[in-house]
Scaffold this motif. Structure first.
Motif, PDB file in Angstrom:
ATOM      1  N   LEU A 168       0.988  -1.319  -0.053  1.00 14.03           N
ATOM      2  CA  LEU A 168      -0.073  -0.013  -0.050  1.00 14.03           C
ATOM      3  C   LEU A 168       0.729   1.178   0.001  1.00 14.03           C
ATOM      4  O   LEU A 168       0.303   2.408  -0.462  1.00 14.03           O
ATOM      5  CB  LEU A 168      -1.055   0.118   1.333  1.00 14.03           C
ATOM      6  CG  LEU A 168      -1.907  -0.952   1.156  1.00 14.03           C
ATOM      7  CD1 LEU A 168      -2.718  -0.951   2.586  1.00 14.03           C
ATOM      8  CD2 LEU A 168      -2.750  -1.051   0.042  1.00 14.03           C
ATOM      9  N   LYS A 211       3.890   1.514  -1.220  1.00 17.77           N
ATOM     10  CA  LYS A 211       4.327   1.874  -2.785  1.00 17.77           C
ATOM     11  C   LYS A 211       3.091   1.803  -3.657  1.00 17.77           C
ATOM     12  O   LYS A 211       3.576   1.966  -4.921  1.00 17.77           O
ATOM     13  CB  LYS A 211       5.280   0.455  -2.938  1.00 17.77           C
ATOM     14  CG  LYS A 211       6.567   0.267  -1.946  1.00 17.77           C
ATOM     15  CD  LYS A 211       7.161  -0.968  -2.355  1.00 17.77           C
ATOM     16  CE  LYS A 211       8.574  -1.111  -1.362  1.00 17.77           C
ATOM     17  NZ  LYS A 211       9.041  -2.234  -1.769  1.00 17.77           N
ATOM     18  N   LYS A 212       2.080   1.956  -3.278  1.00 15.01           N
ATOM     19  CA  LYS A 212       0.923   2.367  -4.188  1.00 15.01           C
ATOM     20  C   LYS A 212       0.772   1.546  -5.361  1.00 15.01           C
ATOM     21  O   LYS A 212       0.761   1.899  -6.485  1.00 15.01           O
ATOM     22  CB  LYS A 212       1.189   4.037  -4.583  1.00 15.01           C
ATOM     23  CG  LYS A 212       1.092   4.898  -3.636  1.00 15.01           C
ATOM     24  CD  LYS A 212       1.259   6.474  -3.990  1.00 15.01           C
ATOM     25  CE  LYS A 212       1.445   7.284  -2.963  1.00 15.01           C
ATOM     26  NZ  LYS A 212       0.139   7.200  -1.676  1.00 15.01           N
ATOM     27  N   ASN A 255      -1.156  -1.031  -7.872  1.00 13.09           N
ATOM     28  CA  ASN A 255      -2.353  -0.925  -8.791  1.00 13.09           C
ATOM     29  C   ASN A 255      -3.292  -1.934  -8.462  1.00 13.09           C
ATOM     30  O   ASN A 255      -4.295  -1.818  -8.578  1.00 13.09           O
ATOM     31  CB  ASN A 255      -1.949  -0.657 -10.161  1.00 13.09           C
ATOM     32  CG  ASN A 255      -1.112   0.329 -10.504  1.00 13.09           C
ATOM     33  OD1 ASN A 255      -0.229   0.142 -11.139  1.00 13.09           O
ATOM     34  ND2 ASN A 255      -1.724   1.682 -10.623  1.00 13.09           N
ATOM     35  N   ALA A 258      -7.934   1.541   1.210  1.00 12.94           N
ATOM     36  CA  ALA A 258      -7.180   2.409   0.119  1.00 12.94           C
ATOM     37  C   ALA A 258      -7.692   2.186  -1.158  1.00 12.94           C
ATOM     38  O   ALA A 258      -7.400   2.703  -2.331  1.00 12.94           O
ATOM     39  CB  ALA A 258      -5.651   1.694   0.055  1.00 12.94           C
ATOM     40  N   ILE A 275      -7.838  -0.348  -3.223  1.00  7.44           N
ATOM     41  CA  ILE A 275      -6.891  -1.052  -4.152  1.00  7.44           C
ATOM     42  C   ILE A 275      -7.670  -2.356  -4.273  1.00  7.44           C
ATOM     43  O   ILE A 275      -7.900  -3.224  -3.379  1.00  7.44           O
ATOM     44  CB  ILE A 275      -5.367  -1.103  -3.397  1.00  7.44           C
ATOM     45  CG1 ILE A 275      -4.799   0.434  -3.613  1.00  7.44           C
ATOM     46  CG2 ILE A 275      -4.487  -1.945  -4.540  1.00  7.44           C
ATOM     47  CD1 ILE A 275      -3.525   0.317  -3.075  1.00  7.44           C
TER      48      ILE A 275
END
Length: 348
Positions: A101, A103-104, A106, A126, A128
């Motif tokens: 999370l 490191k964002k 996808n 988040a 995701i």
């Protein structure tokens, strides 16, 4: 000013003027093609979180990447892949999710039920998407509704065991057997579901299920010794805690000349007698195709019901059968997806 320094300055000025004349910014060495390639390589970043280290889950990961590639998403081209393994530790599983999370990523691919539960718990805040695989009962794990619809931005594939086919196969191999022992972790909801199904179906094939519950890996040696005194054979599930100790269980069973049946090909490779099992590479591929649709924006995870792999095939190990003095029925060996003649290497 020394002559050599003047020459260097003039050369630098000439290079700058040449760059400007060609339309390039001074100091730019990266070609347009290289820039495009770099941008393409970072199109998507995904995190693959695997709960434990064993063959079937490794095969899931391999298949997942193949499924993505078949849909045009390849690592190093337009896909960045982060991979971490929780080593069967719940606390580590949560840390892995938090790392992804941060490191964002996808999308998160969660392999095995405990990992999927940790991933969804963290990722839903988040927003995701999570795509799971090797989850025996998504509904029981609160990862899907009873009708198969998603509970949020999460979906994936189930490795629901072919219980009836497995019991039928065991009866063919061991016509006189009465008691089947099953070791399982009480902390894994997937195993609780499988145990319940085995107990409900066992009587139809003249079997009694003897349970061997454990709470941690440290419990397995004593639990194995105890259950081997009560049964005619063992039947292994896809329980992550137990599978991690399968070599130990196989060694103990071998010393008592008690056959151990597996639930997928990797377990047969390392010493289980046979299995009506699933191909976890195929399961992973199926999952990868689903993930590709989500990544490319063709659909949302919340719009895809989880899927169940339907094909089960016979896998046998003739080396183990010989050591146990068991003749595997010809109708099974003739129809086998794979037969192995070795144990540690799984050589065909």
């Amino acid at each position: 000013m020394k002559k050599s320094v003047k020459i260097m300055l003039l050369a630098a000025l000439a290079a700058t003027l040449t760059g400007c004349a060609s339309g390039k910014a001074p100091g730019t060495n990266t070609t347009a093609a290289a820039t495009a390639k770099s941008e393409e390589a970072s199109a998507y970043t995904i995190g693959i979180a695997q709960f434990a280290e064993h063959g079937s889950l490794d095969n899931c990961r391999e298949g997942f990447l193949k499924g993505l590639a078949e849909e045009g998403l390849e690592e190093g081209k337009n896909l960045t892949v982060l991979y971490e393994n929780a080593q069967a530790d719940g606390g580590t599983a949560s840390q892995i999710v938090n790392n992804f999370l941060a490191k964002k990523t996808n999308l998160i691919c969660a392999i095995a039920t405990p990992m999927a539960q940790a991933a969804y718990s963290g990722a839903k805040k988040a927003d995701i998407p999570v795509i799971f695989t090797a989850v025996t009962d998504p509904a029981a794990a609160a990862l899907a509704n009873e009708d198969g619809t998603p509970v949020g931005e999460i979906t994936g594939t189930s490795d629901k065991l072919p219980v009836e086919k497995q019991l039928e196969m065991i009866r063919k191999v061991l016509p006189d057997a009465k008691k089947i022992g099953i070791l399982y972790s009480t902390s894994e909801v997937n195993s609780e579901t499988a145990i319940k199904e085995y107990k409900e179906a066992a009587g139809n094939y003249g079997f009694e299920i003897v349970e061997g519950p454990v709470t941690a890996t440290a419990d397995i040696p004593l639990a194995a010794d105890s259950i081997l005194e009560k049964v005619d054979c063992l039947n292994n599930l896809t329980d992550n805690t137990v599978v991690s100790s399968l070599p130990l269980i196989l060694d103990k069973a071998s010393k008592k000349n008690i056959p151990v049946f597996g639930s997928e090909v990797e377990q047969v490779k390392i010493g289980c007698l046979a299995a009506m099992g699933l191909d976890y590479v195929d399961l992973g591929k199926q999952t990868g195709v689903m993930a590709a649709k989500v990544l490319k924006g063709e659909t949302k995870a919340s719009e895809l019901n989880f899927e169940v792999i339907k094909d089960a095939a016979f896998y046998g190990n003739s080396k183990v059968a010989e050591a146990l003095g068991i003749n595997l029925p010809k109708d099974l060996t003739d129809s086998a997806a794979e037969m192995f003649t070795d144990i540690s290497k799984g050589t065909k």
